[in-house]
Scaffold this motif. Sequence first.
Motif, short mmCIF file in Angstrom:
data_model
loop_
_atom_site.label_atom_id
_atom_site.label_comp_id
_atom_site.label_asym_id
_atom_site.label_seq_id
_atom_site.Cartn_x
_atom_site.Cartn_y
_atom_site.Cartn_z
N MET A 134 91.52 92.78 68.00
CA MET A 134 93.11 92.72 67.95
C MET A 134 92.99 91.07 67.17
O MET A 134 93.56 90.10 68.71
N ALA A 136 96.12 88.62 67.75
CA ALA A 136 97.77 89.52 68.30
C ALA A 136 97.80 87.91 67.99
O ALA A 136 98.51 87.61 66.59
N GLY A 193 103.72 91.63 72.30
CA GLY A 193 102.03 90.56 71.60
C GLY A 193 102.06 91.65 71.48
O GLY A 193 99.97 91.42 70.98
N TYR A 194 101.91 93.15 71.69
CA TYR A 194 101.41 93.13 70.58
C TYR A 194 101.83 94.36 69.39
O TYR A 194 102.53 94.04 68.90
N ILE A 195 100.31 94.65 68.80
CA ILE A 195 100.79 94.24 66.96
C ILE A 195 101.43 95.76 66.44
O ILE A 195 101.05 97.33 67.14
N GLY A 200 97.13 100.00 69.19
CA GLY A 200 97.93 100.35 70.71
C GLY A 200 96.55 99.56 71.22
O GLY A 200 96.76 98.62 70.93
N ASP A 201 96.59 99.27 72.25
CA ASP A 201 95.68 98.53 73.22
C ASP A 201 94.55 99.22 72.60
O ASP A 201 93.83 99.94 72.89
N ALA A 202 93.03 98.53 72.67
CA ALA A 202 91.79 98.23 71.55
C ALA A 202 91.36 98.45 72.93
O ALA A 202 90.34 99.75 73.11
N GLY A 203 91.38 97.99 73.92
CA GLY A 203 90.20 98.23 75.13
C GLY A 203 90.77 99.31 75.55
O GLY A 203 89.72 100.19 75.90
N1 URA Z 1 95.72 93.93 71.60
C1 URA Z 1 94.96 94.63 71.85
O1 URA Z 1 94.48 95.40 72.22
N2 URA Z 1 96.25 95.30 71.02
C2 URA Z 1 97.19 94.61 70.39
O2 URA Z 1 98.34 95.18 69.47
C3 URA Z 1 97.23 93.28 69.97
C4 URA Z 1 96.38 93.15 71.49
#
Ligand code: URA
Length: 210
Positions: A134, A136, A193-195, A200-203
């Motif tokens: 991501m 971002a 700061g999320y796209i 969502g949260d890629a981690g």
């Molecule tokens: N990191 C993420 O995992 N998702 C986002 O949308 C932005 C940063």
Amino acid sequence: MSSKKVFVSNHPLIQHKLAILRDVNTGPKKFRALIRELSILLAYEATADLGLAPHSVQTPMGTADCARLTETIGLVPVLRAGLGMVEGIWEMMPGAEVWHIGLFRDERTLRPVQYYNKLPVAPTVQVCLILDPMLATGGTAVATVDILKRWGAQRIKYVGIIGAPEGIDRLHDAHPDVSIHLAAVDARLNDYGYIVPGLGDAGDRQFGTG
Ligand code: URA
């Protein structure tokens, strides 16, 4: 955007896999498989300009004029979301070195802080592929390129999956020589700061921690 060295793939396989990756109903096992597959496809496109030298090969039938890579490659996953991008690419490039970089965002200063970096004193590879799904705000990407350039890396490429315009502009403005390879550019960042729409949260989605 191509004048900015930003390459957004319109390959049908990439777009199809990205649609499943984004889906809120896609669970961690499938999500990891898709990250792996998308990373291979994006790295394939990102490495289209690697150097080659002529190389003759003796086949059972005669001599074939072939070519071999001349550049050594470093894969640089940014912890932790970049981890899932390594394995598939590494299978395609088993000679690559893998150098992990860990950065977190200081909530007070909002600046990236390095917490893991075992790069040796002098560079050991000629081309570095930064792996982070991501792009971002671009803060982590710029900091990672700063680290690699201080290390002495000559050629750096960023391979991600989804980018926000803000992050792409920030990385490009700070490091216009770094090519950026993505599967999509989304509309915007939210206040955290999320796209958006992103994934969502890629981690969390890879590691089942969401
Ligand atoms: N990191 C993420 O995992 N998702 C986002 O949308 C932005 C940063």
